[in-house]
Design a protein around this motif. Structure first.
Motif, PDB file in Angstrom:
ATOM      1  N   THR A   1      12.496   8.771 -40.933  1.00 30.62           N
ATOM      2  CA  THR A   1      11.161   9.084 -40.535  1.00 30.62           C
ATOM      3  C   THR A   1      10.932  10.439 -40.271  1.00 30.62           C
ATOM      4  O   THR A   1       9.700  10.775 -40.019  1.00 30.62           O
ATOM      5  CB  THR A   1      10.628   8.217 -39.482  1.00 30.62           C
ATOM      6  OG1 THR A   1      11.644   8.454 -38.416  1.00 30.62           O
ATOM      7  CG2 THR A   1      10.707   6.544 -39.871  1.00 30.62           C
TER       8      THR A   1
ATOM      9  N   PRO B   1       9.820  14.047 -40.208  1.00 31.46           N
ATOM     10  CA  PRO B   1       8.701  14.750 -40.952  1.00 31.46           C
ATOM     11  C   PRO B   1       9.449  15.810 -41.958  1.00 31.46           C
ATOM     12  O   PRO B   1      10.373  16.518 -41.429  1.00 31.46           O
ATOM     13  CB  PRO B   1       7.895  15.566 -39.980  1.00 31.46           C
ATOM     14  CG  PRO B   1       8.062  14.736 -38.466  1.00 31.46           C
ATOM     15  CD  PRO B   1       9.525  14.272 -38.913  1.00 31.46           C
TER      16      PRO B   1
ATOM     17  N   TYR C   1      13.073  14.326 -49.361  1.00 35.42           N
ATOM     18  CA  TYR C   1      12.151  12.891 -50.012  1.00 35.42           C
ATOM     19  C   TYR C   1      13.320  12.095 -50.068  1.00 35.42           C
ATOM     20  O   TYR C   1      13.100  10.881 -49.795  1.00 35.42           O
ATOM     21  CB  TYR C   1      11.482  13.520 -50.954  1.00 35.42           C
ATOM     22  CG  TYR C   1      10.708  12.396 -51.620  1.00 35.42           C
ATOM     23  CD1 TYR C   1      11.270  11.919 -52.855  1.00 35.42           C
ATOM     24  CD2 TYR C   1       9.793  11.790 -51.010  1.00 35.42           C
ATOM     25  CE1 TYR C   1      10.553  10.758 -53.513  1.00 35.42           C
ATOM     26  CE2 TYR C   1       9.340  10.766 -51.484  1.00 35.42           C
ATOM     27  CZ  TYR C   1       9.672  10.106 -52.717  1.00 35.42           C
ATOM     28  OH  TYR C   1       8.854   8.901 -53.441  1.00 35.42           O
TER      29      TYR C   1
ATOM     30  N   SER D   1      14.438  10.435 -47.160  1.00 38.43           N
ATOM     31  CA  SER D   1      13.448   9.571 -46.610  1.00 38.43           C
ATOM     32  C   SER D   1      13.253   8.221 -47.210  1.00 38.43           C
ATOM     33  O   SER D   1      12.609   7.154 -46.503  1.00 38.43           O
ATOM     34  CB  SER D   1      12.053  10.325 -46.372  1.00 38.43           C
ATOM     35  OG  SER D   1      11.361  10.136 -47.800  1.00 38.43           O
TER      36      SER D   1
ATOM     37  N   TRP E   1       2.845  24.081 -40.872  1.00 42.66           N
ATOM     38  CA  TRP E   1       2.849  22.752 -40.643  1.00 42.66           C
ATOM     39  C   TRP E   1       1.439  22.279 -40.054  1.00 42.66           C
ATOM     40  O   TRP E   1       1.099  21.118 -40.329  1.00 42.66           O
ATOM     41  CB  TRP E   1       3.986  22.417 -39.567  1.00 42.66           C
ATOM     42  CG  TRP E   1       4.276  20.899 -39.613  1.00 42.66           C
ATOM     43  CD1 TRP E   1       3.601  19.941 -40.207  1.00 42.66           C
ATOM     44  CD2 TRP E   1       5.447  20.588 -39.027  1.00 42.66           C
ATOM     45  NE1 TRP E   1       4.221  18.959 -39.844  1.00 42.66           N
ATOM     46  CE2 TRP E   1       5.481  19.079 -39.086  1.00 42.66           C
ATOM     47  CE3 TRP E   1       6.456  20.970 -38.257  1.00 42.66           C
ATOM     48  CZ2 TRP E   1       6.295  18.118 -38.287  1.00 42.66           C
ATOM     49  CZ3 TRP E   1       7.610  20.204 -37.651  1.00 42.66           C
ATOM     50  CH2 TRP E   1       7.271  19.007 -37.783  1.00 42.66           C
TER      51      TRP E   1
ATOM     52  N   VAL F   1      -2.847  17.431 -46.165  1.00 41.79           N
ATOM     53  CA  VAL F   1      -2.561  15.880 -45.787  1.00 41.79           C
ATOM     54  C   VAL F   1      -3.932  15.374 -45.207  1.00 41.79           C
ATOM     55  O   VAL F   1      -4.232  14.292 -45.487  1.00 41.79           O
ATOM     56  CB  VAL F   1      -1.388  15.863 -44.826  1.00 41.79           C
ATOM     57  CG1 VAL F   1      -1.309  14.364 -44.346  1.00 41.79           C
ATOM     58  CG2 VAL F   1      -0.026  16.504 -45.622  1.00 41.79           C
TER      59      VAL F   1
ATOM     60  N   GLU G   1      -6.034  11.842 -45.830  1.00 41.90           N
ATOM     61  CA  GLU G   1      -6.470  10.970 -44.887  1.00 41.90           C
ATOM     62  C   GLU G   1      -8.105  10.863 -44.549  1.00 41.90           C
ATOM     63  O   GLU G   1      -8.361   9.847 -44.412  1.00 41.90           O
ATOM     64  CB  GLU G   1      -5.754  11.432 -43.514  1.00 41.90           C
ATOM     65  CG  GLU G   1      -4.206  11.228 -43.695  1.00 41.90           C
ATOM     66  CD  GLU G   1      -3.448  11.913 -42.572  1.00 41.90           C
ATOM     67  OE1 GLU G   1      -2.106  11.675 -42.345  1.00 41.90           O
ATOM     68  OE2 GLU G   1      -4.117  12.828 -41.722  1.00 41.90           O
TER      69      GLU G   1
ATOM     70  N   SER H   1       3.176  12.642 -48.105  1.00 38.48           N
ATOM     71  CA  SER H   1       4.166  13.130 -47.013  1.00 38.48           C
ATOM     72  C   SER H   1       4.819  14.488 -47.603  1.00 38.48           C
ATOM     73  O   SER H   1       5.190  15.289 -46.456  1.00 38.48           O
ATOM     74  CB  SER H   1       5.263  12.184 -46.708  1.00 38.48           C
ATOM     75  OG  SER H   1       6.066  12.071 -47.950  1.00 38.48           O
TER      76      SER H   1
END
Ligand code: SDX
Length: 394
Positions: free
Chosen positions: A92, A94, A141, A144, A225, A234, A238, A343
């Motif tokens: 998980t 980031p 990736y 993950s 970030w 991102v 959302e 992500s």
């Protein structure tokens, strides 16, 4: 004549600098890379060509381009020892945390970057980092998802190789459609530089202490970030999803974004420099309109984005504050259409911005007499006072 300059005589270096890399006119909505208007890069978009242009100041000759492309292909692999680091991260984790950590870790495997003196050594270090950032991103990736790492394929060019490492399976090669290749090349080059934004200024600040290129770019990843910066792409998705799930209408969301107490912002809108349309947003909106139908993708989030833009551009709150769509408003919709998971959106921004960070680091490194950045402050704390012994405190 590039480098740090003193703007406020009383405070020494204010961190403002002269640079020859990117020009922005915020009032007119103009963006140029080494003098070339950004709009001219949308025909046969080529991220690798733009990376060379930003770092070395001119469009590459065919020979320079072939040399740089061969450099990128030849150094796409990571040292096998680096794979153990991925295993140490939780699934998980980031990806931006992994990206920053692994770019820093690269300096342990490439001591040559501590001695970048000339164009050839910078070309090789830049190619190494621009190439390997793809591999690191793809491995993050794959980790993950609990998937096996896919090695870079030397037969593939920059973008198809990245998508191969992201989406191929040991038994099946991912095929990159030309339309997807061009769209991702364009997205990456549109993100390649933007003069003294937060993350690029961070890279210059860290580099001004003579920290190495990889450490300076790892710091840039951390700055990028943040949701007010590169993390906004991102946050836009959302926001659009929240509206799409029916939790509120576009009008409700805009109303909320105008209410100071809500702490909600219309993500992907507004910019510190542009008081007009961000030219990148215009180009990305056009790509979204063209690409989705060509891919047979019908994304309701695009309709919601268009509606939000329509409302905001007519609303006095946004008009008075000169708030327009920025680079992050449409980029996520395109990335989603070509299969990039949310992500990884900010990671894509970092891959795109890397050549700009390298260009600024190298420009600063070459500036004669460049000083360590040392922003000054205006002290507003208590006047001189005495320390009371612990036994006498109440
Ligand atoms: C990037 O610098 C770069 O070049 C960055 C970048 C790059 O390529 O590197 O272009 C990439 O980071 C783009 C920006 C991505 N971030 C977002 O989309 C987040 C949403 N945008 C805002 O947070 C804001 O617009 C910023 C952070 C982008 C810019 O903020 P500023 O210039 O500091 O503006 P501000 O916060 O001082 O706001 C001025 C006014 C305020 O209202 P008042 O106090 O005057 O009443 O405008 C309002 C703000 O509340 N405002 C917004 C808003 N952005 C500003 N209100 C609602 N929604 C917004 N998005």
């Amino acid at each position: 004549e590039t480098g740090l300059i003193t703007l406020d005589p009383g405070y020494g270096n204010t961190g403002s600098c002269r640079s020859a890399i990117t020009f922005i006119d915020g009032e007119q909505g103009i963006l140029r890379y080494r003098g070339i208007p950004i709009e001219q890069f949308d025909a046969a978009p080529n991220f690798v060509e733009v990376a060379w242009l930003l770092i070395f100041g001119h469009l590459p000759s065919p020979e320079e381009y072939d040399t740089f492309a061969a450099d990128l292909t030849g150094c796409a692999n990571l040292d096998e020892g680096m794979k153990h680091h991925f295993e140490g991260f939780p699934r998980t984790a980031p990806p931006m945390a992994i990206l920053s950590a692994m770019i820093n870790a690269l300096s342990c495997f490439h001591p040559e970057i501590f001695e970048l003196q000339d164009k050839d050594s910078v070309r090789i270090a830049a190619a190494g980092l621009i190439s390997k950032i793809r591999t690191i991103a793809a491995y993050a990736y794959r980790h993950s998802k609990g998937l096996p790492y896919i090695y870079p394929d030397p037969k593939l060019r920059y973008v198809p190789n990245f998508l191969h490492m992201m989406f191929s399976q040991p038994y099946e090669h991912h095929v990159c459609e030309p339309i997807v290749r061009d769209a991702l090349n364009l997205i990456l080059l549109l993100h390649a530089d933007h003069e003294q934004n937060c993350s690029t200024s961070t890279v210059r600040m860290v580099g001004s202490s003579q920290a190495n290129l990889f450490a300076s770019c790892a710091a840039g990843v951390c700055a990028l970030w943040g949701p007010l910066h590169g993390g906004a792409n991102v946050a836009v998705l959302e926001m659009l999803e929240q509206i799409h799930q029916g939790q509120m209408t576009p009008d409700d969301y805009v109303r909320l974004a105008k209410d100071k107490d809500s702490k909600v912002r219309l993500m992907g809108f507004g910019h510190r420099v542009y008081r007009n349309f961000d030219p990148r947003a215009r180009m990305l909106a056009k790509i979204a309109e063209q690409l989705l139908p060509q891919l047979g993708v019908k994304d309701p989030l695009l309709d919601i984005a268009r509606r939000l833009e329509e409302i905001a551009l007519e609303d006095p709150y946004f008009v008075e504050r000169q708030l327009y769509p920025n680079v992050d408003f449409y980029s996520g919709i395109i990335l989603r259409a070509i299969g990039i998971p949310v992500s990884m959106f900010t990671v894509i921004f970092a891959i795109g911005r890397l050549p700009g960070w390298i260009a600024h680091w190298w420009e600063q490194e070459q500036t004669p007499g460049n000083k360590i950045a040392r922003p000054r402050q205006i002290y507003i704390g208590p006047p001189e006072t005495d320390r009371v012994q612990l036994s006498e405190r109440r």
